[in-house]
Enzyme design. Structure first.
Site, short mmCIF file in Angstrom:
data_model
loop_
_atom_site.label_atom_id
_atom_site.label_comp_id
_atom_site.label_asym_id
_atom_site.label_seq_id
_atom_site.Cartn_x
_atom_site.Cartn_y
_atom_site.Cartn_z
N SER A 117 53.23 37.56 10.88
CA SER A 117 53.10 36.58 11.83
C SER A 117 51.32 36.49 11.85
O SER A 117 50.82 37.25 11.15
CB SER A 117 52.87 37.21 13.52
OG SER A 117 52.30 36.45 14.26
N TYR A 172 53.00 43.27 20.44
CA TYR A 172 53.57 42.38 19.18
C TYR A 172 51.98 42.73 18.34
O TYR A 172 52.43 42.73 16.70
CB TYR A 172 53.55 40.90 19.63
CG TYR A 172 53.85 39.94 19.02
CD1 TYR A 172 55.51 40.05 18.56
CD2 TYR A 172 53.20 38.84 18.16
CE1 TYR A 172 55.80 39.16 17.37
CE2 TYR A 172 54.02 38.06 17.53
CZ TYR A 172 55.41 38.34 17.07
OH TYR A 172 55.98 37.25 15.88
C1 BGC Z 1 54.74 34.15 17.83
C2 BGC Z 1 54.89 33.08 18.63
C3 BGC Z 1 53.69 32.14 18.49
C4 BGC Z 1 53.42 31.59 17.19
C5 BGC Z 1 51.97 31.23 17.44
C6 BGC Z 1 54.22 33.45 16.49
O1 BGC Z 1 54.20 35.06 15.58
O2 BGC Z 1 56.19 35.38 17.98
O3 BGC Z 1 55.36 33.37 19.36
O4 BGC Z 1 54.09 31.02 19.23
O5 BGC Z 1 52.98 33.50 17.02
O6 BGC Z 1 50.98 32.09 18.38
#
Ligand code: BGC
Length: 256
Positions: free
Chosen positions: A144, A157
């Site tokens: 991410s 996360y």
């Molecule tokens: C998350 C999303 C978020 C995006 C941008 C991703 O890793 O799962 O919830 O909108 O990042 O912030």
């Protein structure tokens, strides 16, 4: 038409929905036999495996909780039994459970770290052993932008995705000797079930688009194209890197 993954065998975790589903579809269309791993979304995973078998190469859906070492080893053994080897692993399975840092419950923290980080490690280890014994392979982790960017309210996360960044970097170094390449894709805001709440609220989508230079959310297929590049020989000299697929979101800054 060139089929970049012709004759290859790929496991894609969390492939019943969202980014994983698009990656499995793209890999199948590119000629790979795909193991469509799922935990939820069973019907979708099975339908995709059936569709890929009919159009492209034989594919199967396998249920496994990636945070469970026994389940992962079982999935890997079944893959080798069915298809003979594993050339590509995509660690895509992931969850997020937002909460302010002072309120994060221990079991919520554990579950996010178990799936998002330990799951990727378990799959990389089990598949990496098979790849080593068969002359090489490629591992792609879907991290991410939050492997690097802060995200208040999403500390567990972010900790998991930050861990995935260092897991990738160490694995790339240790596994290079076995001709195994390891890279991350760092998606930004992609239109998938993980962003359901945002997608259902036009005001939130508008606010999100304001902080994305390309001014829109991404599509799962746009992540899958980069996954295909990293999984195939198109990227034969690429290892230890993170590729952002975020419409420029990670570079956003307000004018001074
Ligand atoms: C998350 C999303 C978020 C995006 C941008 C991703 O890793 O799962 O919830 O909108 O990042 O912030």
């Amino acid at each position: 038409m060139v089929k970049e993954l012709d004759g290859k065998v790929a496991i894609v975790t969390g492939a019943g929905s969202g980014i994983g589903h698009a990656i499995a579809q793209t890999f199948g269309t590119a000629g790979a036999s795909v193991v469509v791993n799922y935990f939820g979304f069973e019907a979708e995973a099975r339908a995709l495996a059936t569709e890929l078998t009919a159009c492209c190469a034989r594919s199967i859906a396998l249920r496994a909780d990636v945070s469970d070492a026994a389940a992962v080893n079982d999935m890997v053994q079944r893959t080798v039994k069915e298809f003979g080897t594993i050339d590509v692993l995509v660690n895509n399975a992931g969850i997020e459970s937002p909460a302010p840092i002072l309120d994060v419950a221990e079991d919520s923290w554990d579950r996010q770290l178990d799936i998002d980080l330990k799951g990727a490690f378990l799959c990389a280890q089990a598949c990496g052993r098979v790849m080593r014994d068969h002359g090489g392979g490629t591992i792609v982790n879907i991290s991410s932008i939050h492997e690097d960017e802060t995200f208040p309210g999403f500390t567990a996360y972010c900790a998991a995705k930050g861990g995935l960044r260092m897991l990738m970097r160490n694995a790339a170094l240790e596994l290079a000797a076995y001709k195994i390449r390891v890279n991350n894709i760092a998606p930004g805001a992609i239109a998938t079930p993980i962003n359901l709440q945002t997608l259902q609220d036009p005001a939130k989508v508008k606010e999100l688009s304001r902080i994305i230079p390309l001014a829109r959310m991404g599509k799962p297929e746009e992540v899958a194209q980069v996954a295909l590049f990293l999984a195939s020989d198109l990227s034969s000299y690429v290892t230890g890197s993170t590729y952002y697929v975020d419409g420029g979101m990670v570079r956003f800054a307000e004018p001074l």
